[in-house]
Motif scaffolding. Structure first.
Motif, PDB file in Angstrom:
ATOM      1  N   ALA A  32      50.526 107.810 139.991  1.00  0.00           N
ATOM      2  CA  ALA A  32      51.131 108.046 138.687  1.00  0.00           C
ATOM      3  C   ALA A  32      50.069 108.341 137.642  1.00  0.00           C
ATOM      4  O   ALA A  32      49.087 107.606 137.511  1.00  0.00           O
ATOM      5  N   GLY A  33      50.272 109.429 136.894  1.00  0.00           N
ATOM      6  CA  GLY A  33      49.337 109.789 135.847  1.00  0.00           C
ATOM      7  C   GLY A  33      48.153 110.596 136.319  1.00  0.00           C
ATOM      8  O   GLY A  33      47.334 111.009 135.517  1.00  0.00           O
ATOM      9  N   ASP A  34      48.049 110.813 137.635  1.00  0.00           N
ATOM     10  CA  ASP A  34      46.953 111.605 138.184  1.00  0.00           C
ATOM     11  C   ASP A  34      47.372 113.069 138.264  1.00  0.00           C
ATOM     12  O   ASP A  34      48.525 113.383 138.539  1.00  0.00           O
ATOM     13  N   VAL A  35      46.416 113.966 138.035  1.00  0.00           N
ATOM     14  CA  VAL A  35      46.679 115.378 138.221  1.00  0.00           C
ATOM     15  C   VAL A  35      45.447 116.007 138.869  1.00  0.00           C
ATOM     16  O   VAL A  35      44.342 115.960 138.320  1.00  0.00           O
ATOM     17  N   VAL A  52      36.498 120.693 128.991  1.00  0.00           N
ATOM     18  CA  VAL A  52      37.254 120.471 127.759  1.00  0.00           C
ATOM     19  C   VAL A  52      38.662 119.987 128.086  1.00  0.00           C
ATOM     20  O   VAL A  52      39.171 119.029 127.487  1.00  0.00           O
ATOM     21  N   LEU A  53      39.305 120.644 129.059  1.00  0.00           N
ATOM     22  CA  LEU A  53      40.664 120.277 129.432  1.00  0.00           C
ATOM     23  C   LEU A  53      40.688 118.907 130.103  1.00  0.00           C
ATOM     24  O   LEU A  53      41.594 118.106 129.861  1.00  0.00           O
ATOM     25  N   LYS A  54      39.704 118.645 130.910  1.00  0.00           N
ATOM     26  CA  LYS A  54      39.605 117.335 131.558  1.00  0.00           C
ATOM     27  C   LYS A  54      39.534 116.230 130.517  1.00  0.00           C
ATOM     28  O   LYS A  54      40.245 115.212 130.614  1.00  0.00           O
ATOM     29  N   GLU A  55      38.718 116.416 129.500  1.00  0.00           N
ATOM     30  CA  GLU A  55      38.568 115.398 128.463  1.00  0.00           C
ATOM     31  C   GLU A  55      39.859 115.201 127.672  1.00  0.00           C
ATOM     32  O   GLU A  55      40.225 114.074 127.319  1.00  0.00           O
ATOM     33  N   ASN A  89      50.211 119.247 151.542  1.00  0.00           N
ATOM     34  CA  ASN A  89      49.569 118.437 150.510  1.00  0.00           C
ATOM     35  C   ASN A  89      48.886 119.324 149.471  1.00  0.00           C
ATOM     36  O   ASN A  89      47.673 119.285 149.308  1.00  0.00           O
ATOM     37  N   PRO A  90      49.655 120.145 148.743  1.00  0.00           N
ATOM     38  CA  PRO A  90      49.034 120.997 147.718  1.00  0.00           C
ATOM     39  C   PRO A  90      48.571 120.164 146.536  1.00  0.00           C
ATOM     40  O   PRO A  90      49.061 119.042 146.336  1.00  0.00           O
ATOM     41  N   PRO A  91      47.642 120.661 145.744  1.00  0.00           N
ATOM     42  CA  PRO A  91      47.241 119.951 144.528  1.00  0.00           C
ATOM     43  C   PRO A  91      48.357 119.981 143.487  1.00  0.00           C
ATOM     44  O   PRO A  91      49.346 120.700 143.644  1.00  0.00           O
ATOM     45  N   SER A  92      48.195 119.205 142.425  1.00  0.00           N
ATOM     46  CA  SER A  92      49.195 119.195 141.356  1.00  0.00           C
ATOM     47  C   SER A  92      49.247 120.546 140.649  1.00  0.00           C
ATOM     48  O   SER A  92      50.325 121.040 140.305  1.00  0.00           O
ATOM     49  N   ALA A  93      48.081 121.100 140.421  1.00  0.00           N
ATOM     50  CA  ALA A  93      47.973 122.369 139.705  1.00  0.00           C
ATOM     51  C   ALA A  93      46.864 123.187 140.330  1.00  0.00           C
ATOM     52  O   ALA A  93      45.903 122.633 140.878  1.00  0.00           O
ATOM     53  N   ALA A  94      46.992 124.496 140.266  1.00  0.00           N
ATOM     54  CA  ALA A  94      45.975 125.374 140.847  1.00  0.00           C
ATOM     55  C   ALA A  94      45.822 126.611 139.992  1.00  0.00           C
ATOM     56  O   ALA A  94      46.790 127.110 139.409  1.00  0.00           O
ATOM     57  N   GLN A  95      44.603 127.100 139.940  1.00  0.00           N
ATOM     58  CA  GLN A  95      44.312 128.339 139.226  1.00  0.00           C
ATOM     59  C   GLN A  95      44.812 129.502 140.084  1.00  0.00           C
ATOM     60  O   GLN A  95      44.164 129.921 141.038  1.00  0.00           O
ATOM     61  N   ILE A  96      45.995 129.985 139.745  1.00  0.00           N
ATOM     62  CA  ILE A  96      46.603 131.117 140.449  1.00  0.00           C
ATOM     63  C   ILE A  96      46.951 132.157 139.401  1.00  0.00           C
ATOM     64  O   ILE A  96      47.309 131.805 138.277  1.00  0.00           O
ATOM     65  N   LEU A 327      49.666 118.492 130.936  1.00  0.00           N
ATOM     66  CA  LEU A 327      48.619 119.485 131.187  1.00  0.00           C
ATOM     67  C   LEU A 327      49.046 120.850 130.657  1.00  0.00           C
ATOM     68  O   LEU A 327      48.274 121.527 129.960  1.00  0.00           O
ATOM     69  N   ALA A 328      50.279 121.259 130.960  1.00  0.00           N
ATOM     70  CA  ALA A 328      50.778 122.553 130.489  1.00  0.00           C
ATOM     71  C   ALA A 328      50.829 122.598 128.965  1.00  0.00           C
ATOM     72  O   ALA A 328      50.473 123.614 128.355  1.00  0.00           O
ATOM     73  N   ARG A 329      51.260 121.506 128.367  1.00  0.00           N
ATOM     74  CA  ARG A 329      51.333 121.466 126.897  1.00  0.00           C
ATOM     75  C   ARG A 329      49.941 121.564 126.268  1.00  0.00           C
ATOM     76  O   ARG A 329      49.724 122.344 125.333  1.00  0.00           O
ATOM     77  N   LEU A 330      48.988 120.792 126.809  1.00  0.00           N
ATOM     78  CA  LEU A 330      47.638 120.778 126.244  1.00  0.00           C
ATOM     79  C   LEU A 330      46.943 122.128 126.373  1.00  0.00           C
ATOM     80  O   LEU A 330      46.165 122.521 125.500  1.00  0.00           O
TER      81      LEU A 330
END
Length: 426
Positions: A32-35, A52-55, A89-96, A327-330
């Motif tokens: 929970a809360g991990d991405v 920057v996004l990580k922070e 087991n895909p990641p939560s988000a990917a640069q596609i 993440l999408a909002r930020l």
């Protein structure tokens, strides 16, 4: 382009996931809360931009699991992503990006971001050219990080001055600058001998020699008459001439190493997208003073774009889903859009932001983006996955790079191969 046709590699992925989709929703190691974010922002300027996004995510209480895969064109990252997806087991988000978003959407693996899009009013916030890439079957499945311009020329002004040459605005001027630059001891054009880099300068040459209408017919619509016609033969001939401007040690060189050759004054210029500006910025250099930028010679009326985006994969864990939505909002909030794009070298995905803090190259890029959008010169980059699906792109890459590195292959033969391989792949 029809969106029903898929890459052979993704067909295999679909078969593997036909029985494993449920597992993909339950086997994720994230809590929970991990991405977990898969991306290929690994060079100096890119890594700084991604941080920057990580922070920002960590400031919201989420845990960013960085899954960075080196490789400027993203091919390695996509191989890793397909392997992860096939194992359920895909990641939560990917640069596609580009057409590949549609392919993953067709497999039923992407999440739905309509709620975030409605809350942030993406329909009015984003240019339609950008928004349409982020949607699958009418629903938002990805968020745009930026807009890159691909058709840029970068130069070291001290090197140009020392050789007594001006920043070239035409291909003739570019070739004419070679002799005085070499006599002054410089490499005229820094380049990395990798297929995607070869394709990057190839599409610049197609635009410069044949124009935007032809570019769209050949490299977006894959019109056989355009791909095999005289304009393509001329473009290929000019493209191979560029080898005379490069050094003999370029094979396998990463793009950012070529950029450093310009920064350090070993080379005069580089044809590369505006992510190269992130390297100049990371080196503490100032646009318009320490380095120069201009549209690739002969392409002033065009803007080849590459949109980085993060696609969200379907997850069952509520905490992970909330992290994805945050993440999408930020990504589209002004804080990240400004910080990321100033570090990355690109321009914001949303054109409503104050650009006064951006450098002169970025300000010119945004102005050119808006102008070419109005005039019909806004073109998706074939070399960077925005114009055609990866199977077609890979076939074109093979022809382009084999021709570029084969002293015996004629332009006419390369044009014939372009037609045959593009049709076979599509």
């Amino acid at each position: 382009m029809h969106v029903s046709k898929r890459l052979p590699s993704l067909r295999k992925t679909a078969l593997a996931l036909a029985t494993g989709l449920a597992a993909s929703l339950t086997l994720s190691s994230a809590q929970a809360g991990d991405v977990e974010v898969l991306h290929w922002w690994t060079s100096g300027g890119e890594a700084r931009a991604a941080n920057v996004l990580k922070e920002l995510m960590e400031a919201e209480g989420h845990n960013w699991e960085d899954f960075a895969v080196a490789g400027g064109g993203g091919e390695t990252a996509m191989t890793v992503l397909k392997s992860r997806a096939m194992s359920g087991n895909p990641p939560s988000a990917a640069q596609i990006k580009g057409p590949e978003i549609q392919e993953w959407g067709e497999l039923g693996l992407l999440g739905n971001l309509d709620g975030v899009a409605e809350a942030q009013q993406w329909e009015t916030l984003l240019p339609e050219t950008v928004a349409e890439v982020m949607r699958h079957d009418g629903h938002y499945v990805a968020v745009p990080v930026n807009v890159h311009r691909v058709n840029w020329l970068w130069a070291n002004p001290e090197v140009l001055d020392d050789a007594g040459v001006e920043m070239p605005t035409t291909l003739d001027e570019l070739f004419a600058a070679a002799e005085p630059l070499r006599e002054a001891g410089y490499i005229p054009l820094a380049h990395g001998g990798q297929a995607w880099q070869d394709a990057t300068i190839f599409e610049d040459i197609v635009l410069a020699t044949a124009g935007t209408d032809y570019y769209r017919r050949a490299l977006v619509d894959l019109d056989p008459e355009a791909l095999g016609g005289e304009p393509m033969i001329e473009a290929l001939s000019t493209f191979k001439r560029l080898r005379t401007l490069m050094d003999d040690d370029m094979s396998g060189r990463d793009w950012n190493i070529a950029t450093s050759m310009v920064i350090e004054g070993d080379a005069a210029m580089q044809l590369m997208g505006d992510w190269a500006k992130g390297e100049f910025t990371a080196a503490g250099l100032t646009a318009g003073e320490d380095y120069l930028c201009a549209p690739a010679p002969g392409t002033q009326d065009a803007f080849t774009f590459n949109i980085d985006s993060l696609a969200m994969f379907r997850v069952s864990d509520e905490g992970e889903r909330e992290a994805q939505e945050d993440l999408a909002r930020l990504v589209l909030e002004p804080t990240f859009q400004k910080a990321f794009n100033m570090a990355k070298g690109s321009i914001p995905a949303r054109p409503d932001l104050d650009m006064s803090e951006f450098d002169s190259c970025a300000q010119q890029s945004l102005a050119d983006f808006q102008r070419t959008a109005d005039e019909g010169g806004l073109m998706p980059s074939m070399a960077h996955g925005m114009a055609v699906r990866a199977a077609v792109q890979g076939a074109i890459f093979d022809v382009v790079t084999n021709y570029f590195n084969d002293t015996d292959m004629e332009a006419e033969e390369a044009a014939r191969r372009m037609v045959n391989t593009a049709q076979a792949a599509y």
